[in-house]
Motif scaffolding. Structure first.
Motif, PDB file in Angstrom:
ATOM      1  N   ARG A  51       1.123  -1.148   0.332  1.00 29.65           N
ATOM      2  CA  ARG A  51      -0.423   0.080   0.112  1.00 29.65           C
ATOM      3  C   ARG A  51       1.181   0.840   0.291  1.00 29.65           C
ATOM      4  NH1 ARG A  51      -5.397  -1.437   0.533  1.00 29.65           N
ATOM      5  NH2 ARG A  51      -6.013   0.682  -0.216  1.00 29.65           N
ATOM      6  N   ASN A  54       2.306   1.870  -3.795  1.00 27.73           N
ATOM      7  CA  ASN A  54       0.971   2.496  -4.241  1.00 27.73           C
ATOM      8  C   ASN A  54       0.610   3.805  -4.145  1.00 27.73           C
ATOM      9  OD1 ASN A  54       0.800   0.240  -5.402  1.00 27.73           O
ATOM     10  ND2 ASN A  54      -1.128  -0.966  -4.646  1.00 27.73           N
ATOM     11  N   TRP A  55       1.205   4.372  -2.708  1.00 26.39           N
ATOM     12  CA  TRP A  55       0.750   5.248  -2.743  1.00 26.39           C
ATOM     13  C   TRP A  55       1.523   6.625  -2.700  1.00 26.39           C
ATOM     14  CZ3 TRP A  55      -0.759   3.807   3.213  1.00 26.39           C
ATOM     15  CH2 TRP A  55      -2.349   3.924   3.142  1.00 26.39           C
ATOM     16  N   GLU A  58       0.848   6.175  -6.954  1.00 24.37           N
ATOM     17  CA  GLU A  58      -0.036   7.740  -7.364  1.00 24.37           C
ATOM     18  C   GLU A  58      -0.245   8.224  -6.835  1.00 24.37           C
ATOM     19  OE1 GLU A  58      -3.795   4.662  -5.378  1.00 24.37           O
ATOM     20  OE2 GLU A  58      -2.882   6.490  -3.948  1.00 24.37           O
ATOM     21  N   GLN A  59       0.960   8.871  -5.811  1.00 26.31           N
ATOM     22  CA  GLN A  59       1.698  10.635  -5.902  1.00 26.31           C
ATOM     23  C   GLN A  59       2.426  11.743  -6.818  1.00 26.31           C
ATOM     24  OE1 GLN A  59       0.120  12.665  -3.631  1.00 26.31           O
ATOM     25  NE2 GLN A  59       1.537  14.150  -4.220  1.00 26.31           N
ATOM     26  N   ARG A  61       2.302   9.823  -9.690  1.00 26.45           N
ATOM     27  CA  ARG A  61       0.849   9.989 -11.182  1.00 26.45           C
ATOM     28  C   ARG A  61       0.219  10.428 -11.178  1.00 26.45           C
ATOM     29  NH1 ARG A  61      -0.591   4.892 -10.777  1.00 26.45           N
ATOM     30  NH2 ARG A  61      -3.122   5.801  -9.484  1.00 26.45           N
ATOM     31  N   ASP A  62      -0.435  10.444 -10.394  1.00 28.15           N
ATOM     32  CA  ASP A  62      -2.010  11.663 -10.319  1.00 28.15           C
ATOM     33  C   ASP A  62      -1.586  13.501  -9.332  1.00 28.15           C
ATOM     34  OD1 ASP A  62      -2.789   9.461 -11.542  1.00 28.15           O
ATOM     35  OD2 ASP A  62      -3.361   8.544  -9.408  1.00 28.15           O
ATOM     36  N   THR A  65      -3.439  11.127  -3.350  1.00 33.00           N
ATOM     37  CA  THR A  65      -3.241  10.001  -2.561  1.00 33.00           C
ATOM     38  C   THR A  65      -3.824  10.193  -1.254  1.00 33.00           C
ATOM     39  OG1 THR A  65      -1.559   8.300  -2.468  1.00 33.00           O
ATOM     40  CG2 THR A  65      -0.674   9.862  -2.093  1.00 33.00           C
ATOM     41  N   SER A  84      -7.594   8.474  -4.077  1.00 30.54           N
ATOM     42  CA  SER A  84      -7.421   7.954  -5.548  1.00 30.54           C
ATOM     43  C   SER A  84      -8.687   7.579  -6.238  1.00 30.54           C
ATOM     44  CB  SER A  84      -6.926   6.069  -4.252  1.00 30.54           C
ATOM     45  OG  SER A  84      -6.159   6.121  -2.988  1.00 30.54           O
ATOM     46  N   LEU A  85      -7.192   6.986  -7.213  1.00 30.10           N
ATOM     47  CA  LEU A  85      -9.042   6.341  -8.173  1.00 30.10           C
ATOM     48  C   LEU A  85      -9.500   5.440  -8.164  1.00 30.10           C
ATOM     49  CD1 LEU A  85      -6.118   7.651 -11.398  1.00 30.10           C
ATOM     50  CD2 LEU A  85      -8.655   8.563 -10.526  1.00 30.10           C
ATOM     51  N   GLN A  91     -12.953   5.530 -13.813  1.00 30.56           N
ATOM     52  CA  GLN A  91     -12.552   5.418 -12.825  1.00 30.56           C
ATOM     53  C   GLN A  91     -13.011   7.327 -12.521  1.00 30.56           C
ATOM     54  OE1 GLN A  91      -8.052   5.152 -13.733  1.00 30.56           O
ATOM     55  NE2 GLN A  91      -8.807   3.021 -12.563  1.00 30.56           N
ATOM     56  N   LEU A  93     -12.290   9.781  -8.754  1.00 30.65           N
ATOM     57  CA  LEU A  93     -11.505  10.003  -7.558  1.00 30.65           C
ATOM     58  C   LEU A  93     -12.526   9.758  -6.478  1.00 30.65           C
ATOM     59  CD1 LEU A  93      -9.656  13.145  -8.757  1.00 30.65           C
ATOM     60  CD2 LEU A  93      -8.536  10.947  -7.480  1.00 30.65           C
TER      61      LEU A  93
END
Length: 174
Positions: A51, A54-55, A58-59, A61-62, A65, A84-85, A91, A93
């Motif tokens: 996790r 992943n966070w 995400e931060q 990429r997007d 997070t 998160s998406l 998708q 948020l």
């Protein structure tokens, strides 16, 4: 400590440190703190590390997070919260949060959820976001309506029909 993402009167959101998997595992170490999450079981060290990775992803990429939440006065670990998406082809948020059990009942979930909502719209991440809860998690449902979210069609998550909510900037300012 990482730069501050968001401050509320009592809380601070910051990005995770690379060695924070132990905090995440401790947060999700009991059935009380995981009963409404996918799997409804204590998180392993491996799941906590996954996790965390992943966070960070995400931060990167997007630009958004789930963040580490600390007490503003004493830097104690309160929990995690952010966006998160979520979803397949379409998708969206999704707002999510989880607090350490000893921090429940102090209004922190409402404070961080409301602060994150304002932060989200001020930075124009999207025109709206969603949140969903386990059907039995009435405390979280109350938090979401308290920050102005409105119910919409339930989503099926892990085979459960989950109460689902949405918020737009106009709804938040109303």
């Amino acid at each position: 400590m990482q730069p501050v993402i968001l401050e509320t009167p009592r809380l601070v959101a910051v990005m995770w440190e690379p060695d924070d998997a132990g905090l995440i595992q401790e947060l999700h170490s009991t059935i009380e703190t995981t009963q409404y999450l996918s799997g409804a079981a204590a998180w392993s060290r491996e799941k906590s590390e996954e996790r965390l990775r992943n966070w960070f992803g995400e931060q990167a990429r997007d630009g958004i997070t789930k963040y580490k939440i600390l007490g503003r006065e004493d830097d104690r670990f309160i929990g995690r919260a952010g966006f998160s998406l979520f979803g397949g082809e379409r998708q969206e948020l999704e707002l999510g949060y989880s607090l350490r059990q000893q921090e429940w009942g102090k209004g922190y979930a409402t404070e961080i959820a409301g602060g994150l909502a304002d932060w989200f719209f001020a930075r124009n991440f999207a025109s709206r976001f969603i949140a969903f809860t386990h059907p039995d998690n009435t405390a979280s449902q109350h938090v979401l309506t308290k920050i102005g979210m409105r119910g919409r069609m339930p989503m099926i998550v892990d085979g459960l029909s989950c109460p689902t909510f949405e918020l737009t900037a106009g709804m938040r300012s109303a």
